[in-house]
Design a protein around this motif. Structure first.
Motif, PDB file in Angstrom:
ATOM      1  N   MET A 170       0.847  -1.158   0.000  1.00 24.23           N
ATOM      2  CA  MET A 170       0.000   0.000   0.000  1.00 24.23           C
ATOM      3  C   MET A 170       0.892   1.221   0.000  1.00 24.23           C
ATOM      4  O   MET A 170       1.906   1.257   0.681  1.00 24.23           O
ATOM      5  CB  MET A 170      -0.875  -0.001   1.251  1.00 24.23           C
ATOM      6  N   SER A 171       0.528   2.194  -0.743  1.00 28.44           N
ATOM      7  CA  SER A 171       1.263   3.441  -0.791  1.00 28.44           C
ATOM      8  C   SER A 171       0.317   4.546  -0.373  1.00 28.44           C
ATOM      9  O   SER A 171      -0.801   4.612  -0.850  1.00 28.44           O
ATOM     10  CB  SER A 171       1.773   3.680  -2.207  1.00 28.44           C
ATOM     11  N   CYS A 172       0.750   5.387   0.550  1.00 32.19           N
ATOM     12  CA  CYS A 172      -0.114   6.505   0.930  1.00 32.19           C
ATOM     13  C   CYS A 172       0.676   7.793   0.959  1.00 32.19           C
ATOM     14  O   CYS A 172       1.870   7.817   1.179  1.00 32.19           O
ATOM     15  CB  CYS A 172      -0.825   6.254   2.250  1.00 32.19           C
ATOM     16  N   ASN A 173      -0.011   8.865   0.710  1.00 31.23           N
ATOM     17  CA  ASN A 173       0.559  10.194   0.710  1.00 31.23           C
ATOM     18  C   ASN A 173      -0.314  11.034   1.616  1.00 31.23           C
ATOM     19  O   ASN A 173      -1.523  10.929   1.573  1.00 31.23           O
ATOM     20  CB  ASN A 173       0.544  10.746  -0.722  1.00 31.23           C
ATOM     21  N   TYR A 174       0.298  11.844   2.460  1.00 32.68           N
ATOM     22  CA  TYR A 174      -0.504  12.607   3.390  1.00 32.68           C
ATOM     23  C   TYR A 174      -0.217  14.086   3.268  1.00 32.68           C
ATOM     24  O   TYR A 174       0.798  14.508   2.753  1.00 32.68           O
ATOM     25  CB  TYR A 174      -0.306  12.136   4.828  1.00 32.68           C
ATOM     26  N   ILE A 175      -1.176  14.841   3.760  1.00 33.82           N
ATOM     27  CA  ILE A 175      -1.054  16.288   3.749  1.00 33.82           C
ATOM     28  C   ILE A 175       0.067  16.655   4.716  1.00 33.82           C
ATOM     29  O   ILE A 175       0.129  16.154   5.826  1.00 33.82           O
ATOM     30  CB  ILE A 175      -2.372  16.950   4.185  1.00 33.82           C
ATOM     31  N   THR A 176       0.934  17.540   4.280  1.00 32.82           N
ATOM     32  CA  THR A 176       2.153  17.746   5.043  1.00 32.82           C
ATOM     33  C   THR A 176       2.157  19.034   5.851  1.00 32.82           C
ATOM     34  O   THR A 176       1.212  19.329   6.558  1.00 32.82           O
ATOM     35  CB  THR A 176       3.366  17.700   4.108  1.00 32.82           C
ATOM     36  N   PHE A 183       9.618  17.991   9.431  1.00 33.16           N
ATOM     37  CA  PHE A 183       8.572  17.039   9.071  1.00 33.16           C
ATOM     38  C   PHE A 183       9.026  15.612   9.349  1.00 33.16           C
ATOM     39  O   PHE A 183       8.251  14.792   9.856  1.00 33.16           O
ATOM     40  CB  PHE A 183       8.149  17.200   7.609  1.00 33.16           C
ATOM     41  N   LEU A 184      10.270  15.287   9.036  1.00 39.23           N
ATOM     42  CA  LEU A 184      10.786  13.942   9.328  1.00 39.23           C
ATOM     43  C   LEU A 184      10.789  13.672  10.833  1.00 39.23           C
ATOM     44  O   LEU A 184      10.493  12.562  11.274  1.00 39.23           O
ATOM     45  CB  LEU A 184      12.176  13.761   8.726  1.00 39.23           C
ATOM     46  N   CYS A 185      11.134  14.680  11.625  1.00 37.97           N
ATOM     47  CA  CYS A 185      11.050  14.525  13.094  1.00 37.97           C
ATOM     48  C   CYS A 185       9.598  14.298  13.513  1.00 37.97           C
ATOM     49  O   CYS A 185       9.322  13.523  14.421  1.00 37.97           O
ATOM     50  CB  CYS A 185      11.608  15.765  13.790  1.00 37.97           C
ATOM     51  N   PHE A 233       8.280   2.191   4.330  1.00 38.38           N
ATOM     52  CA  PHE A 233       9.376   2.851   3.639  1.00 38.38           C
ATOM     53  C   PHE A 233       8.935   4.294   3.454  1.00 38.38           C
ATOM     54  O   PHE A 233       7.953   4.561   2.755  1.00 38.38           O
ATOM     55  CB  PHE A 233       9.653   2.195   2.284  1.00 38.38           C
ATOM     56  N   ILE A 234       9.651   5.219   4.094  1.00 40.07           N
ATOM     57  CA  ILE A 234       9.237   6.622   4.115  1.00 40.07           C
ATOM     58  C   ILE A 234      10.254   7.460   3.350  1.00 40.07           C
ATOM     59  O   ILE A 234      11.457   7.359   3.572  1.00 40.07           O
ATOM     60  CB  ILE A 234       9.128   7.136   5.564  1.00 40.07           C
ATOM     61  N   ALA A 280      10.241  11.538   2.434  1.00 35.09           N
ATOM     62  CA  ALA A 280       9.552  12.827   2.545  1.00 35.09           C
ATOM     63  C   ALA A 280       8.114  12.604   3.008  1.00 35.09           C
ATOM     64  O   ALA A 280       7.904  12.050   4.074  1.00 35.09           O
ATOM     65  CB  ALA A 280       9.639  13.594   1.237  1.00 35.09           C
ATOM     66  N   ASP A 281       7.124  13.005   2.188  1.00 36.92           N
ATOM     67  CA  ASP A 281       5.731  12.837   2.601  1.00 36.92           C
ATOM     68  C   ASP A 281       5.069  11.650   1.912  1.00 36.92           C
ATOM     69  O   ASP A 281       3.853  11.535   1.892  1.00 36.92           O
ATOM     70  CB  ASP A 281       4.931  14.113   2.376  1.00 36.92           C
ATOM     71  N   ASP A 282       5.868  10.753   1.358  1.00 36.12           N
ATOM     72  CA  ASP A 282       5.350   9.523   0.747  1.00 36.12           C
ATOM     73  C   ASP A 282       5.745   8.339   1.607  1.00 36.12           C
ATOM     74  O   ASP A 282       6.886   8.243   2.057  1.00 36.12           O
ATOM     75  CB  ASP A 282       5.925   9.320  -0.663  1.00 36.12           C
ATOM     76  N   THR A 283       4.811   7.448   1.812  1.00 36.74           N
ATOM     77  CA  THR A 283       5.082   6.238   2.584  1.00 36.74           C
ATOM     78  C   THR A 283       4.574   5.029   1.826  1.00 36.74           C
ATOM     79  O   THR A 283       3.429   5.014   1.374  1.00 36.74           O
ATOM     80  CB  THR A 283       4.386   6.306   3.964  1.00 36.74           C
ATOM     81  N   ALA A 284       5.430   4.038   1.679  1.00 40.68           N
ATOM     82  CA  ALA A 284       5.020   2.750   1.128  1.00 40.68           C
ATOM     83  C   ALA A 284       4.997   1.762   2.280  1.00 40.68           C
ATOM     84  O   ALA A 284       5.923   1.723   3.097  1.00 40.68           O
ATOM     85  CB  ALA A 284       5.984   2.284   0.047  1.00 40.68           C
ATOM     86  N   LEU A 285       3.915   1.003   2.381  1.00 40.14           N
ATOM     87  CA  LEU A 285       3.761   0.003   3.437  1.00 40.14           C
ATOM     88  C   LEU A 285       3.695  -1.371   2.777  1.00 40.14           C
ATOM     89  O   LEU A 285       2.803  -1.624   1.973  1.00 40.14           O
ATOM     90  CB  LEU A 285       2.483   0.276   4.236  1.00 40.14           C
ATOM     91  N   LEU A 286       4.636  -2.231   3.114  1.00 36.92           N
ATOM     92  CA  LEU A 286       4.712  -3.537   2.473  1.00 36.92           C
ATOM     93  C   LEU A 286       4.277  -4.630   3.428  1.00 36.92           C
ATOM     94  O   LEU A 286       4.645  -4.638   4.602  1.00 36.92           O
ATOM     95  CB  LEU A 286       6.136  -3.813   2.003  1.00 36.92           C
ATOM     96  N   ALA A 287       3.487  -5.561   2.899  1.00 41.46           N
ATOM     97  CA  ALA A 287       3.054  -6.742   3.645  1.00 41.46           C
ATOM     98  C   ALA A 287       3.322  -7.956   2.779  1.00 41.46           C
ATOM     99  O   ALA A 287       3.231  -7.883   1.550  1.00 41.46           O
ATOM    100  CB  ALA A 287       1.567  -6.656   3.987  1.00 41.46           C
ATOM    101  N   SER A 288       3.645  -9.060   3.405  1.00 45.31           N
ATOM    102  CA  SER A 288       3.853 -10.284   2.626  1.00 45.31           C
ATOM    103  C   SER A 288       3.258 -11.460   3.380  1.00 45.31           C
ATOM    104  O   SER A 288       3.054 -11.403   4.593  1.00 45.31           O
ATOM    105  CB  SER A 288       5.342 -10.516   2.365  1.00 45.31           C
TER     106      SER A 288
END
Length: 164
Positions: A1-7, A71-73, A88-89, A91-99
């Motif tokens: 899943m990839s999510c992007n959030y308001i920064t 923002f990283l803090c 996996f972060i 900047a303001d993009d996060t990828a969430l991996l599941a297996s």
């Protein structure tokens, strides 16, 4: 899943200070950051007409050198809420991996972590950008997917809202 959030535009400065303290930043440095973030005003100019000044009580200055660091803090503790997903972060993009070996098990583990992450987003005054949030499933064996469309429903709670 990839999510992007308001920064940074909506980040409450009191939470930034709390996060810096949790990271072990000295009080004198936190005071400096508070001074840097506090008492800011913004204006805009359109067609040569300058708007009135508006006090900003939240956010980190856009285009600043310290903005990305702050923002990283701010999001540094988010991975603690992922028990099943590997974040996996950048900047303001996060990828969430599941297996896993079973799509239902993967879906359930994703749902459990996503529920925890939604609470984290809510507590930290962040929103998820629904248009940029995607789920993608990969399999090494076609038969494992049974050629059926896969639906992973990430349920929103009543106190959350998607940003559009």
């Amino acid at each position: 899943m990839s999510c992007n959030y308001i920064t940074t535009a909506e980040i409450p400065q009191y939470i930034v200070r709390t996060k810096l303290k949790a990271l072990g930043i000295k009080e004198s440095s936190i005071s400096w950051f508070a001074s840097y973030l506090g008492n800011r005003v913004q204006r805009t100019c359109v067609d040569g007409i300058l708007s009135d000044s508006l006090h900003t009580g939240s956010g980190v200055p856009q285009g600043s050198i310290l903005g990305p660091l702050l923002f990283l803090c701010y999001i540094n503790d988010m991975p603690k809420y992922c028990n099943n997903l590997r974040p996996f972060i950048y900047a303001d993009d996060t990828a969430l991996l599941a297996s896993g070996n079973n799509i239902e098990t993967i879906q359930n583990s994703m749902q459990a972590d996503f529920d925890r992450l939604l609470k984290w987003f809510h507590a930290n005054k962040l929103s998820i950008d629904a248009k940029k949030t995607k789920v993608c499933v990969y399999s090494s064996r076609r038969s494992q997917l049974n050629n059926d469309p896969i639906k992973i429903v990430l349920k929103m709670r009543s106190w959350m809202k998607w940003t559009r």
